[in-house]
Each structure stands twice: as structure tokens, then as C-alpha cells.
Design a protein around this motif. Structure first.
Motif, PDB file in Angstrom:
ATOM      1  N   ARG A 269      29.461  17.138  13.912  1.00  0.00           N
ATOM      2  CA  ARG A 269      28.432  16.108  13.962  1.00  0.00           C
ATOM      3  C   ARG A 269      27.290  16.515  13.042  1.00  0.00           C
ATOM      4  O   ARG A 269      27.125  17.691  12.720  1.00  0.00           O
ATOM      5  N   THR A 270      26.464  15.569  12.692  1.00  0.00           N
ATOM      6  CA  THR A 270      25.226  15.914  12.005  1.00  0.00           C
ATOM      7  C   THR A 270      24.284  16.573  13.006  1.00  0.00           C
ATOM      8  O   THR A 270      24.427  16.410  14.232  1.00  0.00           O
ATOM      9  N   ALA A 271      23.334  17.317  12.504  1.00  0.00           N
ATOM     10  CA  ALA A 271      22.332  17.919  13.383  1.00  0.00           C
ATOM     11  C   ALA A 271      21.546  16.841  14.121  1.00  0.00           C
ATOM     12  O   ALA A 271      21.176  17.005  15.283  1.00  0.00           O
ATOM     13  N   GLU A 272      21.314  15.715  13.465  1.00  0.00           N
ATOM     14  CA  GLU A 272      20.587  14.619  14.114  1.00  0.00           C
ATOM     15  C   GLU A 272      21.374  14.084  15.308  1.00  0.00           C
ATOM     16  O   GLU A 272      20.817  13.875  16.393  1.00  0.00           O
ATOM     17  N   ALA A 273      22.678  13.881  15.118  1.00  0.00           N
ATOM     18  CA  ALA A 273      23.496  13.392  16.231  1.00  0.00           C
ATOM     19  C   ALA A 273      23.520  14.413  17.363  1.00  0.00           C
ATOM     20  O   ALA A 273      23.373  14.064  18.543  1.00  0.00           O
ATOM     21  N   GLY A 274      23.685  15.687  17.025  1.00  0.00           N
ATOM     22  CA  GLY A 274      23.700  16.717  18.054  1.00  0.00           C
ATOM     23  C   GLY A 274      22.394  16.818  18.810  1.00  0.00           C
ATOM     24  O   GLY A 274      22.372  17.107  20.014  1.00  0.00           O
ATOM     25  N   SER A 275      21.291  16.555  18.115  1.00  0.00           N
ATOM     26  CA  SER A 275      19.981  16.659  18.770  1.00  0.00           C
ATOM     27  C   SER A 275      19.797  15.613  19.863  1.00  0.00           C
ATOM     28  O   SER A 275      18.963  15.784  20.757  1.00  0.00           O
ATOM     29  N   ARG A 276      20.571  14.543  19.802  1.00  0.00           N
ATOM     30  CA  ARG A 276      20.472  13.516  20.841  1.00  0.00           C
ATOM     31  C   ARG A 276      20.895  14.058  22.200  1.00  0.00           C
ATOM     32  O   ARG A 276      20.395  13.611  23.236  1.00  0.00           O
ATOM     33  N   THR A 277      21.817  15.030  22.182  1.00  0.00           N
ATOM     34  CA  THR A 277      22.226  15.635  23.448  1.00  0.00           C
ATOM     35  C   THR A 277      21.076  16.447  24.045  1.00  0.00           C
ATOM     36  O   THR A 277      20.921  16.507  25.265  1.00  0.00           O
ATOM     37  N   LEU A 278      20.274  17.072  23.182  1.00  0.00           N
ATOM     38  CA  LEU A 278      19.118  17.832  23.658  1.00  0.00           C
ATOM     39  C   LEU A 278      18.084  16.895  24.270  1.00  0.00           C
ATOM     40  O   LEU A 278      17.491  17.207  25.314  1.00  0.00           O
ATOM     41  N   LEU A 279      17.864  15.762  23.617  1.00  0.00           N
ATOM     42  CA  LEU A 279      16.915  14.787  24.148  1.00  0.00           C
ATOM     43  C   LEU A 279      17.369  14.265  25.502  1.00  0.00           C
ATOM     44  O   LEU A 279      16.568  14.133  26.430  1.00  0.00           O
ATOM     45  N   GLN A 280      18.670  13.958  25.613  1.00  0.00           N
ATOM     46  CA  GLN A 280      19.181  13.473  26.895  1.00  0.00           C
ATOM     47  C   GLN A 280      18.895  14.480  28.002  1.00  0.00           C
ATOM     48  O   GLN A 280      18.452  14.115  29.100  1.00  0.00           O
ATOM     49  N   ALA A 281      19.137  15.756  27.737  1.00  0.00           N
ATOM     50  CA  ALA A 281      18.899  16.781  28.744  1.00  0.00           C
ATOM     51  C   ALA A 281      17.417  16.906  29.074  1.00  0.00           C
ATOM     52  O   ALA A 281      17.031  17.161  30.215  1.00  0.00           O
ATOM     53  N   ALA A 282      16.556  16.711  28.052  1.00  0.00           N
ATOM     54  CA  ALA A 282      15.108  16.814  28.259  1.00  0.00           C
ATOM     55  C   ALA A 282      14.543  15.643  29.046  1.00  0.00           C
ATOM     56  O   ALA A 282      13.432  15.736  29.582  1.00  0.00           O
ATOM     57  N   PHE A 283      15.282  14.549  29.114  1.00  0.00           N
ATOM     58  CA  PHE A 283      14.848  13.376  29.874  1.00  0.00           C
ATOM     59  C   PHE A 283      15.713  13.151  31.121  1.00  0.00           C
ATOM     60  O   PHE A 283      15.466  12.210  31.885  1.00  0.00           O
ATOM     61  N   ALA A 284      16.726  13.969  31.340  1.00  0.00           N
ATOM     62  CA  ALA A 284      17.722  13.725  32.388  1.00  0.00           C
ATOM     63  C   ALA A 284      17.115  13.776  33.783  1.00  0.00           C
ATOM     64  O   ALA A 284      16.109  14.449  34.033  1.00  0.00           O
ATOM     65  N   GLY A 285      17.761  13.072  34.705  1.00  0.00           N
ATOM     66  CA  GLY A 285      17.288  12.993  36.078  1.00  0.00           C
ATOM     67  C   GLY A 285      17.715  14.174  36.926  1.00  0.00           C
ATOM     68  O   GLY A 285      18.398  15.099  36.452  1.00  0.00           O
ATOM     69  N   PRO A 286      17.351  14.169  38.207  1.00  0.00           N
ATOM     70  CA  PRO A 286      17.677  15.269  39.115  1.00  0.00           C
ATOM     71  C   PRO A 286      19.171  15.530  39.261  1.00  0.00           C
ATOM     72  O   PRO A 286      19.570  16.620  39.665  1.00  0.00           O
ATOM     73  N   ASP A 287      20.014  14.536  38.934  1.00  0.00           N
ATOM     74  CA  ASP A 287      21.459  14.756  39.030  1.00  0.00           C
ATOM     75  C   ASP A 287      21.944  15.788  38.019  1.00  0.00           C
ATOM     76  O   ASP A 287      23.053  16.315  38.143  1.00  0.00           O
ATOM     77  N   SER A 288      21.114  16.104  37.027  1.00  0.00           N
ATOM     78  CA  SER A 288      21.493  17.106  36.030  1.00  0.00           C
ATOM     79  C   SER A 288      21.051  18.510  36.425  1.00  0.00           C
ATOM     80  O   SER A 288      21.306  19.466  35.693  1.00  0.00           O
TER      81      SER A 288
END
Length: 347
Positions: A267-286
């Protein structure tokens, strides 16, 4: 083979940008290793989303300032204070302490994305431990533990749920990692994994990432987000195989192999960074979970990590992390982190 095909499928999965939090303009984020690759893209996204403040934790302030200038140009965020560069060298636990002390002075902290790490293809011993174990595990967990009080205080003060994100790797979950971490015999995990025997070009990095996953699971177990005063969501995220310079310390043969793999699957670094953002905004289920492909993916965590034997290994890894930090003069009082805030104590 089934896992390989699953990896290929995942690499070609479209990754969405997560929704922007409504109050992001009031929030403060820290991203380590933010001058390049995934960290750069994650920090740039946060600025573009309108984050109140994004702190770039970098080893080279000069490179960090250059990266921040590029982010400002790309996002139009030129206002003072929106982006800040702070020095952080994970090869030095003293540097981690100084960085953490600066974090403690902030009015609030909403997420720490611990992205910085290294891949070593030649064994180097620093402060009595193999370098990638020092950077990826010992220093990263010290940073996490030292940052937790500020995250907890921010949760109480602003009635929010901050996040502590450890950037790990799906390579830690491969079947060849089963048994890679000693679970018995009285041998210190870090002493064993620092030995020359067993150190390999493509095996040491996954081992460090496996230790991270064990540590995240244990820390989340000790600090339940729903019951701990100042609850913090703690998770681990894999960005998948991406085009980054993580292999900058790799040997030429290793770089050739990785270049071929990236050409086919990365993946591009930009695409991969989206996974980091998801984790940084993720709910208590994470909380305590493994995230990848922009969602919680605990189903990817093999049974040898989650079963009774895996839990024993998890506790051992955790105890050896704390022992190592204490032996290096950077002990942590984990019980204090789990204690209720003074205003929340039952009288």
C-alpha cells in the motif's frame, strides 16, 4: 497458504478515511516517527482534518521541521501551534522521559500514536539489549506508560476517551512466530531474544511486534477502559505492508526482497496511515484489540496468543518489560495507573 492468500486479499482492501470527530478542533494528538512514512501521513491527515494541535515526535528536529513545513503546505494549516516538533529518540530512555515530561505540561492529550520503530538486519547491542527490542518494545512501552497519566487526566477533565495506539505488524501473527517468545524456563525474554543465535533478517522485527501485542493485551487487561477512572482505549494496529523507509537499516539483499514484495503488494504510506487514524479514533470495542484494514480484527489473532498458554506468555512478557525498565533505572508503578482518581475514590 490460506493465511498468505488472506494477506494478499487484505493488501488490496480499500481503506476508508474514518469520520472526523466533531470536537477535533479542541483535541491534541501526538504521532511519533512523524517526519516520514506512515507517521508523516497520519500527522498530515490530522492537521487536514482540523486537529487543534499535532505534535510530531521525531529523532531529528531538523527533519521534523522540514516535514511539518510540507504538511502545512499540503493542508493550508499555517497557524501557530497547530503543528509542533518535539525531539524524541527511542534509543535513549532518558529522551523518552524528557519527552514524556513535556507531554505532562499539556492542557490535554487525546491520543498518542506510537508509530516510531526500526527494522534491524544486523544485530546491535545497546544498553545490554538488542537495538530493535530496545526501540520497538522497551522504549515504546516506557513512552506509553509515562503518557498514560496525562491521557487519564485529560479523560477526567474533558469527559473524553483518549486513545493509546501502538503501531504493530501483522507479521507478528504468522505461524512461524508461535514459540518465538520463550514462555518457560526462567530465561529473561529480552536476554534470550538479544542473543546472536536466533537473530535473523526477517525474524527479529516480527518478534518485537509480537512482544508489543502481548504488552498491549496485558496493559488493557490491567486498565479496563469502562471501569478505570480516566479510562483510555489502548489498542494495537497493523498498517500492513506499505511503501515506507522502515527498512532503511536493512542489508542490501533484504532491501531487494522487500522491494519485490512492495512492488507486488504494498500500500502507499497514505493508505496505510488510514489504519492508524482508525485506531486513534476507535471506540471502546478496540480496547486491548488488534486492528487492521481500518477495523477491529481480533479474528486474525491466532489461538496460540489468546489461549491459556498464550496468556502465560503474555504475563511473562509484561513482567520482563517492567523488570527491564526497573533495571535500567526507569521503573513504572503500574498499580498507580490503575488506581481510582482521588475524586473517584469510595469513602
Amino acid at each position: 497458504m490460506p493465511r498468505f492468500f488472506g494477506f494478499v486479499r487484505d493488501q488490496y482492501t480499500a481503506l476508508p478515511l474514518p469520520p472526523t470527530p466533531a470536537d477535533i478542533a479542541q483535541q491534541t494528538f501526538v504521532v511519533t516517527g512523524a517526519n516520514t512514512g506512515l507517521g508523516f501521513q497520519c500527522a498530515q491527515h490530522l492537521l487536514g482534518m482540523g486537529a487543534g494541535r499535532v505534535i510530531l515526535g521525531v529523532r531529528s528536529v531538523q527533519k521534523g521541521e522540514a516535514a511539518l513545513a510540507a504538511m502545512r503546505q499540503a493542508t493550508g494549516r499555517h497557524e501557530a501551534g497547530a503543528g509542533t516538533v518535539w525531539e524524541l529518540d527511542l534509543q535513549s530512555l532518558d529522551s523518552v522521559e524528557k519527552f514524556s515530561q513535556r507531554l505532562a505540561t499539556l492542557d490535554r492529550l487525546d491520543a498518542l500514536v506510537a508509530n516510531a520503530g526500526v527494522v534491524m538486519t544486523e544485530r546491535q547491542i545497546v544498553q545490554g539489549i538488542e537495538l530493535s527490542l530496545l526501540v520497538n518494545v522497551v522504549a515504546t512501552m516506557l513512552l506509553a506508560l509515562r503518557t498514560l497519566p496525562k491521557l487519564q487526566a485529560s479523560a477526567r477533565k474533558f469527559n473524553t476517551t483518549p486513545r493509546l495506539v501502538i503501531v504493530s505488524s501483522n507479521s507478528a501473527l504468522e505461524s512461524n512466530m508461535k514459540g518465538a517468545v520463550p514462555s518457560a524456563g526462567g530465561v529473561d525474554v529480552f536476554d534470550k531474544l538479544s542473543e546472536e543465535d536466533g537473530f535473523g533478517t526477517f525474524s527479529q522485527y516480527p518478534k518485537t511486534k509480537l512482544l508489543q501485542i502481548y504488552a498491549v493485551r496485558q496493559l488493557a487487561l490491567l486498565l479496563p477502559v469502562a471501569t478505570t477512572a480516566g479510562g483510555v482505549v489502548i489498542n494495537a494496529v497493523s498498517p500492513g505492508l506499505c511503501y515506507t523507509d522502515l527498512d532503511r537499516n536493512a542489508s542490501r539483499p533484504a532491501k531487494v526482497v522487500l522491494a519485490i514484495m512492495r512492488k507486488l503488494l504494498a500500500r502507499t504510506a497514505e493508505a496505510g496511515s488510514r489504519t492508524l487514524l482508525q485506531a486513534a479514533f476507535a471506540g471502546p470495542d478496540s480496547h486491548g484489540a488488534y486492528c487492521s484494514e481500518c477495523r477491529v480484527k481480533n479474528e486474525d489473532v491466532p489461538a496460540w496468543i489468546t489461549n491459556a498458554s498464550g496468556k502465560t506468555t503474555q504475563e511473562r512478557v509484561w513482567n520482563d518489560i517492567l523488570k527491564r525498565l526497573d533495571a535500567m533505572g526507569h521503573g513504572v508503578d503500574v498499580a498507580a495507573l490503575a488506581a481510582p482518581a482521588p475524586s473517584a475514590r469510595v469513602v
